[in-house]
Scaffold this motif. Structure first.
Motif, short mmCIF file in Angstrom:
data_model
loop_
_atom_site.label_atom_id
_atom_site.label_comp_id
_atom_site.label_asym_id
_atom_site.label_seq_id
_atom_site.Cartn_x
_atom_site.Cartn_y
_atom_site.Cartn_z
N VAL A 67 5.02 61.58 3.23
CA VAL A 67 3.87 60.81 2.76
C VAL A 67 3.78 61.04 1.26
O VAL A 67 3.83 62.18 0.78
CB VAL A 67 2.56 61.23 3.46
CG1 VAL A 67 2.33 62.73 3.38
CG2 VAL A 67 1.37 60.47 2.89
N VAL B 103 1.69 60.69 -2.25
CA VAL B 103 0.40 60.51 -2.91
C VAL B 103 0.68 59.97 -4.30
O VAL B 103 1.44 60.57 -5.06
CB VAL B 103 -0.38 61.84 -2.98
CG1 VAL B 103 -1.66 61.66 -3.80
CG2 VAL B 103 -0.69 62.35 -1.58
N VAL C 99 -0.50 57.19 -0.03
CA VAL C 99 -1.92 57.51 -0.16
C VAL C 99 -2.27 57.50 -1.64
O VAL C 99 -1.63 58.21 -2.43
CB VAL C 99 -2.25 58.89 0.45
CG1 VAL C 99 -3.73 59.23 0.22
CG2 VAL C 99 -1.94 58.90 1.94
N ARG C 100 -3.26 56.71 -2.00
CA ARG C 100 -3.70 56.68 -3.39
C ARG C 100 -4.82 57.70 -3.60
O ARG C 100 -5.71 57.83 -2.77
CB ARG C 100 -4.21 55.29 -3.77
CG ARG C 100 -4.76 55.26 -5.19
CD ARG C 100 -5.43 53.95 -5.54
NE ARG C 100 -6.13 54.06 -6.81
CZ ARG C 100 -6.85 53.08 -7.35
NH1 ARG C 100 -6.98 51.92 -6.73
NH2 ARG C 100 -7.46 53.27 -8.51
N VAL D 109 -5.41 63.62 3.65
CA VAL D 109 -4.14 62.94 3.90
C VAL D 109 -3.85 62.86 5.39
O VAL D 109 -3.41 61.83 5.91
CB VAL D 109 -2.99 63.64 3.15
CG1 VAL D 109 -1.64 63.08 3.58
CG2 VAL D 109 -3.17 63.50 1.64
N CYS E 195 -5.90 60.15 6.92
CA CYS E 195 -5.35 58.84 6.56
C CYS E 195 -4.18 58.48 7.48
O CYS E 195 -4.10 57.34 7.99
CB CYS E 195 -4.87 58.84 5.11
SG CYS E 195 -6.19 58.81 3.87
N ASN F 38 -4.20 48.81 5.59
CA ASN F 38 -4.77 49.72 4.61
C ASN F 38 -5.94 50.43 5.27
O ASN F 38 -6.78 49.79 5.90
CB ASN F 38 -5.25 48.97 3.37
CG ASN F 38 -5.82 49.89 2.30
OD1 ASN F 38 -5.61 51.10 2.32
ND2 ASN F 38 -6.55 49.32 1.35
N SER G 200 -4.93 53.91 1.75
CA SER G 200 -3.62 54.44 2.15
C SER G 200 -2.93 53.37 2.98
O SER G 200 -3.58 52.65 3.74
CB SER G 200 -3.77 55.74 2.93
OG SER G 200 -4.55 55.55 4.10
#
Length: 342
Positions: free
Chosen positions: A4, A6, A89-90, A102, A105, A116, A167
């Motif tokens: 994942v 970020v 993931v923003r 996270v 998400c 999203n 995300s």
């Protein structure tokens, strides 16, 4: 091992970047997942780059890249280009995240199959905040000021038009594209609108928890919402989207107030101006009383809330008017609105 990623745009964040990166590295990820952090730096000149270089040297999960465009949308796209994750993931440097942010998400993404997913936008003042920042947070979180926006409802779970940060499965960007680099603000709203209009789904979950630190000065709030208002018409024009009531009211009110004031200068009488001003003052007072009922706020905070509400409304309204003028005139944004402010 699944990854994942970020992704984070930043510029001149020397004061916050070390703590932010340390917080991301503490994130819990499910078994079988690894975490990558990509920071796109918008050519900082305050020492942020030196700190990022040192962090990346000692932490292999951190990578930083250059963002010559210096704005959020170009930074997000630059980070996407090097992100390895099958899930994205923003994050934002001025937000603090639950340790399972996270993980939640990823879990909600799996459970809903949404394109999203994200959590609500929760504003909390700094630990040593002055009354003004408390007032900004109180107004920000109020459903009366936010116009019923789902993103400000902390307990809402379900489909939404937009979420805070967000995300995505990697496939979402392959299907709907990246972020619009013509937009300095509202690039997240535009991307979510593109998802929904393209048949995708956006989901908000109260399990995805974070804390946003709002602006601490009235002038900062005004500039922030001036930019939000300015760039919204560009999104509407791109998608042929009509303005919602909550987006249209500030600009309509500013126009009416301006016309009433002009009529007074032309000796047509000041009565319309005073009536509009009185009605607005009554509405802001009512909102302030509602905020007082929603939470326990000291008097010195509540006394500042009306000014904050006015900064929201007039900033957004004036920005929208200028934005529509530029959209209809030549369709390009002004450079003075292209610089992010904090």
């Amino acid at each position: 091992m699944r990854t994942v990623s970020v992704i984070v745009p930043c510029r001149n964040e020397r004061r916050y970047i070390e703590g932010f990166c340390a917080g991301v590295m503490r994130q819990q990820v499910p078994q079988g997942w690894s975490l990558q952090l990509v920071v796109a730096d918008g050519q900082s000149d305050d020492g942020t780059r030196d700190l990022l270089q040192d962090i990346a040297m000692h932490e292999p999960r951190v990578q930083w890249i250059d963002n010559p465009g210096r704005i959020v949308s170009t930074g997000l796209n630059a980070a996407l280009a090097v992100a390895r994750g099958e899930a994205i993931v923003r994050m934002d440097v001025h937000t603090e995240y639950a340790d399972d942010y996270v993980a939640q998400c990823l879990a909600v993404m799996e459970e809903t199959g949404a394109d999203n997913v994200g959590g609500p936008w929760r504003a909390v003042p700094d630990a040593q905040a002055q009354p003004m920042q408390h007032a900004v947070a109180a107004a920000f979180q109020s459903r009366w000021v936010a116009g019923g926006a789902l993103s400000r409802q902390l307990d809402y779970d379900g489909f939404a038009d937009t979420v805070y940060l967000g995300s995505w499965p990697r496939a979402s960007f392959q299907r709907f594209g990246g972020f619009d680099e013509q937009l300095v603000r509202n690039q997240d709203d535009e991307h979510n609108l593109r998802i929904v209009k393209g048949g995708g789904r956006v989901w908000q979950s109260s399990r995805i928890r974070s804390v946003y630190r709002p602006r601490a000065a009235l002038s900062q709030v005004f500039r922030q919402y001036l930019q939000y208002g300015y760039w919204k018409p560009f999104v509407m024009k791109k998608h042929g989207q009509a303005a919602s009531v909550r987006h249209a009211i500030p600009s309509v009110f500013v126009v009416m107030l301006g016309l009433a004031l002009l009529a007074g200068f032309l000796r047509q009488g000041m009565a319309p101006f005073f009536v509009l001003t009185g009605l607005y003052a009554a509405a802001v007072t009512a909102m302030t009383l509602m905020i007082a009922r929603e939470g326990k706020h000291p008097v010195d905070v509540l006394l500042r809330v009306p000014a904050v509400i006015a900064a929201y409304h007039f900033g957004y309204g004036i920005g929208s008017i200028i934005g529509w003028w530029d959209v209809l005139r030549h369709g390009a944004g002004r450079p003075r609105f292209a610089k992010l402010t904090r």
